[in-house]
Design a protein around this motif. Structure first.
Motif, PDB file in Angstrom:
ATOM      1  N   MET A  44       0.823  -1.214   0.000  1.00  0.00           N
ATOM      2  CA  MET A  44       0.000   0.000   0.000  1.00  0.00           C
ATOM      3  C   MET A  44       0.855   1.260   0.000  1.00  0.00           C
ATOM      4  O   MET A  44       0.567   2.250  -0.676  1.00  0.00           O
ATOM      5  CB  MET A  44      -0.926   0.002   1.218  1.00  0.00           C
ATOM      6  N   TRP A  45       1.932   1.236   0.767  1.00  0.00           N
ATOM      7  CA  TRP A  45       2.832   2.397   0.833  1.00  0.00           C
ATOM      8  C   TRP A  45       3.513   2.631  -0.518  1.00  0.00           C
ATOM      9  O   TRP A  45       3.644   3.771  -0.979  1.00  0.00           O
ATOM     10  CB  TRP A  45       3.855   2.181   1.930  1.00  0.00           C
ATOM     11  N   LEU A  46       3.941   1.545  -1.144  1.00  0.00           N
ATOM     12  CA  LEU A  46       4.590   1.677  -2.447  1.00  0.00           C
ATOM     13  C   LEU A  46       3.619   2.216  -3.498  1.00  0.00           C
ATOM     14  O   LEU A  46       3.976   3.064  -4.318  1.00  0.00           O
ATOM     15  CB  LEU A  46       5.157   0.331  -2.897  1.00  0.00           C
ATOM     16  N   LEU A  47       2.381   1.721  -3.501  1.00  0.00           N
ATOM     17  CA  LEU A  47       1.389   2.211  -4.459  1.00  0.00           C
ATOM     18  C   LEU A  47       1.066   3.677  -4.233  1.00  0.00           C
ATOM     19  O   LEU A  47       0.822   4.431  -5.178  1.00  0.00           O
ATOM     20  CB  LEU A  47       0.111   1.367  -4.373  1.00  0.00           C
ATOM     21  N   GLY A  48       1.055   4.097  -2.982  1.00  0.00           N
ATOM     22  CA  GLY A  48       0.738   5.496  -2.692  1.00  0.00           C
ATOM     23  C   GLY A  48       1.866   6.449  -3.015  1.00  0.00           C
ATOM     24  O   GLY A  48       1.632   7.626  -3.295  1.00  0.00           O
ATOM     25  N   SER A  49       3.084   5.968  -2.976  1.00  0.00           N
ATOM     26  CA  SER A  49       4.229   6.848  -3.216  1.00  0.00           C
ATOM     27  C   SER A  49       4.774   6.756  -4.636  1.00  0.00           C
ATOM     28  O   SER A  49       5.708   7.457  -4.981  1.00  0.00           O
ATOM     29  CB  SER A  49       5.350   6.512  -2.228  1.00  0.00           C
ATOM     30  N   THR A  50       4.194   5.900  -5.484  1.00  0.00           N
ATOM     31  CA  THR A  50       4.665   5.732  -6.862  1.00  0.00           C
ATOM     32  C   THR A  50       3.875   6.638  -7.798  1.00  0.00           C
ATOM     33  O   THR A  50       2.675   6.805  -7.646  1.00  0.00           O
ATOM     34  CB  THR A  50       4.509   4.267  -7.311  1.00  0.00           C
ATOM     35  N   THR A  51       4.553   7.247  -8.757  1.00  0.00           N
ATOM     36  CA  THR A  51       3.891   8.130  -9.708  1.00  0.00           C
ATOM     37  C   THR A  51       3.014   7.348 -10.670  1.00  0.00           C
ATOM     38  O   THR A  51       3.140   6.115 -10.786  1.00  0.00           O
ATOM     39  CB  THR A  51       4.928   8.940 -10.514  1.00  0.00           C
ATOM     40  N   LYS A  52       2.128   8.079 -11.362  1.00  0.00           N
ATOM     41  CA  LYS A  52       1.188   7.440 -12.282  1.00  0.00           C
ATOM     42  C   LYS A  52       1.924   6.765 -13.436  1.00  0.00           C
ATOM     43  O   LYS A  52       1.553   5.680 -13.885  1.00  0.00           O
ATOM     44  CB  LYS A  52       0.210   8.487 -12.819  1.00  0.00           C
ATOM     45  N   GLY A  53       2.983   7.391 -13.914  1.00  0.00           N
ATOM     46  CA  GLY A  53       3.744   6.807 -15.018  1.00  0.00           C
ATOM     47  C   GLY A  53       4.434   5.513 -14.632  1.00  0.00           C
ATOM     48  O   GLY A  53       4.468   4.546 -15.398  1.00  0.00           O
ATOM     49  N   ASP A  54       4.975   5.500 -13.406  1.00  0.00           N
ATOM     50  CA  ASP A  54       5.622   4.273 -12.945  1.00  0.00           C
ATOM     51  C   ASP A  54       4.612   3.143 -12.759  1.00  0.00           C
ATOM     52  O   ASP A  54       4.895   1.979 -13.053  1.00  0.00           O
ATOM     53  CB  ASP A  54       6.356   4.540 -11.628  1.00  0.00           C
ATOM     54  N   LEU A  55       3.419   3.500 -12.259  1.00  0.00           N
ATOM     55  CA  LEU A  55       2.381   2.481 -12.096  1.00  0.00           C
ATOM     56  C   LEU A  55       1.979   1.877 -13.438  1.00  0.00           C
ATOM     57  O   LEU A  55       1.759   0.669 -13.550  1.00  0.00           O
ATOM     58  CB  LEU A  55       1.154   3.103 -11.419  1.00  0.00           C
ATOM     59  N   GLN A  56       1.882   2.742 -14.472  1.00  0.00           N
ATOM     60  CA  GLN A  56       1.538   2.234 -15.791  1.00  0.00           C
ATOM     61  C   GLN A  56       2.621   1.320 -16.327  1.00  0.00           C
ATOM     62  O   GLN A  56       2.352   0.296 -16.959  1.00  0.00           O
ATOM     63  CB  GLN A  56       1.312   3.415 -16.755  1.00  0.00           C
ATOM     64  N   GLY A  57       3.874   1.683 -16.059  1.00  0.00           N
ATOM     65  CA  GLY A  57       4.974   0.828 -16.489  1.00  0.00           C
ATOM     66  C   GLY A  57       4.953  -0.527 -15.802  1.00  0.00           C
ATOM     67  O   GLY A  57       5.201  -1.559 -16.428  1.00  0.00           O
ATOM     68  N   ILE A  58       4.639  -0.506 -14.503  1.00  0.00           N
ATOM     69  CA  ILE A  58       4.553  -1.776 -13.775  1.00  0.00           C
ATOM     70  C   ILE A  58       3.410  -2.629 -14.312  1.00  0.00           C
ATOM     71  O   ILE A  58       3.541  -3.848 -14.496  1.00  0.00           O
ATOM     72  CB  ILE A  58       4.377  -1.505 -12.273  1.00  0.00           C
ATOM     73  N   ALA A  59       2.267  -1.962 -14.582  1.00  0.00           N
ATOM     74  CA  ALA A  59       1.117  -2.695 -15.118  1.00  0.00           C
ATOM     75  C   ALA A  59       1.433  -3.288 -16.481  1.00  0.00           C
ATOM     76  O   ALA A  59       1.065  -4.429 -16.773  1.00  0.00           O
ATOM     77  CB  ALA A  59      -0.092  -1.765 -15.208  1.00  0.00           C
ATOM     78  N   ASP A  60       2.124  -2.525 -17.325  1.00  0.00           N
ATOM     79  CA  ASP A  60       2.506  -3.043 -18.640  1.00  0.00           C
ATOM     80  C   ASP A  60       3.471  -4.220 -18.509  1.00  0.00           C
ATOM     81  O   ASP A  60       3.415  -5.166 -19.310  1.00  0.00           O
ATOM     82  CB  ASP A  60       3.148  -1.929 -19.466  1.00  0.00           C
ATOM     83  N   PHE A  61       4.339  -4.145 -17.521  1.00  0.00           N
ATOM     84  CA  PHE A  61       5.305  -5.242 -17.339  1.00  0.00           C
ATOM     85  C   PHE A  61       4.601  -6.555 -17.017  1.00  0.00           C
ATOM     86  O   PHE A  61       4.909  -7.603 -17.566  1.00  0.00           O
ATOM     87  CB  PHE A  61       6.282  -4.875 -16.228  1.00  0.00           C
ATOM     88  N   PHE A  62       3.610  -6.481 -16.112  1.00  0.00           N
ATOM     89  CA  PHE A  62       2.924  -7.705 -15.713  1.00  0.00           C
ATOM     90  C   PHE A  62       1.889  -8.166 -16.733  1.00  0.00           C
ATOM     91  O   PHE A  62       1.501  -9.330 -16.748  1.00  0.00           O
ATOM     92  CB  PHE A  62       2.245  -7.499 -14.352  1.00  0.00           C
ATOM     93  N   SER A  63       1.402  -7.225 -17.563  1.00  0.00           N
ATOM     94  CA  SER A  63       0.399  -7.608 -18.558  1.00  0.00           C
ATOM     95  C   SER A  63       1.025  -8.080 -19.861  1.00  0.00           C
ATOM     96  O   SER A  63       0.318  -8.565 -20.737  1.00  0.00           O
ATOM     97  CB  SER A  63      -0.532  -6.424 -18.840  1.00  0.00           C
TER      98      SER A  63
END
Length: 328
Positions: A44-63
């Motif tokens: 939860m802490w990592l998701l809250g402190s990560t930028t939107k662009g990084d989250l999209q990159g992580i999502a693309d990596f797993f998808s």
């Protein structure tokens, strides 16, 4: 006494249990629970402190499947993969196909072509209006005698109807904005036609180059041309034209001469009624709109527009000595 020596000795051994009644398994379960909770809160802490662009990159990596990441393409069945085709339709070898895919070819809309088509339709509509007005001039008895004073043409702004003076038949009273009776007849007939079209109109008044004796300091050809344009607007409305159809009323004095070779020619005294096309109407309604010069292309376009505007030369006006007011 002898029997006491033969008495058996009984030894009781007590087995001690290290876990008590419940044993020690609960400690392992509790440790697993605490570890899971720590991992959850850390996530939860990592998701809250990560930028939107990084989250999209992580999502693309797993998808992204490993096959696509290594072989390329937009999906595991893409034509750029090692094994072409895929999906439900195994007969298709170009790209992948999913169930329920719409095979209807996508329609591409060309914005420039659509604008050109709209412009062409508008030009045809203005040409039809021109023919209608010319036909009305030939058939309406009240306009036939003024045929030489009605000039109709198509300009870059739209359809222009000019009502010009003749030497012995002025539209207005001498040096005044009072319309003659036959001028009112002309404007009333034109108003009926203009009210049947959706386009808005622009009115401009013009005079010849004959100046007032007082010059430009007091009442001059500028005020006279503006007053005549407004008088024509009122007469068009009196003839049945809707009030909201008028978009612009201007007085141009002798700045735009019809006959630049003879600034004193009576034909220079005229009223111009322009049925505006869409482009001209937008240029008037958006003239106060701010220009966005945030990017290089917009700034360059704004500069070129300003330079082109400065290069437009007004029609030459021959100087004339101050004389008493004459027919304008």
């Amino acid at each position: 006494m002898a029997d006491e020596g033969l008495r058996p000795i009984i030894i009781k051994r007590i087995k001690k249990s290290g876990g008590g009644h419940h044993g020690g398994a609960w400690k392992i379960a509790y440790a697993d629970f605490v570890t899971a909770m720590m991992a959850f809160f850390l996530l939860m802490w990592l998701l809250g402190s990560t930028t939107k662009g990084d989250l999209q990159g992580i999502a693309d990596f797993f998808s992204t499947p490993l096959k696509v990441a290594m072989a390329g393409g937009s999906g595991s069945g893409d034509s750029s993969s090692v094994i072409k085709g895929g999906g439900k339709d195994m007969t298709r070898i170009d790209g992948q196909q999913k169930k329920g895919e719409d095979l209807t070819p996508a329609k591409n809309f060309n914005l420039k072509a659509a604008e050109a088509e709209l412009e062409r339709q508008e030009v045809n509509r203005l040409k039809a209006l021109k023919e209608r007005i010319e036909k009305a001039i030939d058939t309406i008895p009240g306009l036939q005698q003024f045929k030489n004073q009605l000039l109709i043409d198509i300009t870059t702004e739209g359809l222009r109807i000019q009502i010009v003076d003749e030497k012995n038949r002025p539209m207005f009273a001498l040096a005044r904005a009072e319309l003659q009776s036959y001028t009112k007849v002309i404007l009333h007939e034109i108003a009926k036609i203009l009210n049947d079209i959706p386009n808005r109109i622009s009115l401009s008044g013009h005079t010849d180059a004959t100046p007032y004796s007082s010059g430009e300091k007091s009442y001059s050809n500028w005020e006279l041309s503006s007053d005549r344009a407004n008088a024509s607007r009122r007469e068009l409305i009196a003839g049945g034209m809707a009030e909201n159809k008028v978009l612009r009323v201007v007085g141009l004095s002798s700045a735009v001469l019809f006959d630049s070779s003879d600034p004193l020619n009576p034909i220079n005294r005229r009223i111009s009624i322009i049925v505006l096309n869409k482009k001209a109407e937008d240029s008037i309604t958006q003239e106060n709109k701010k220009v966005d010069v945030s990017d290089k292309e917009s700034a360059q376009e704004a500069v070129e527009t300003a330079v082109n505007a400065q290069q437009v030369k007004p029609a030459p006006v021959a100087p004339a000595a101050p004389v008493a007011p004459v027919a304008r």
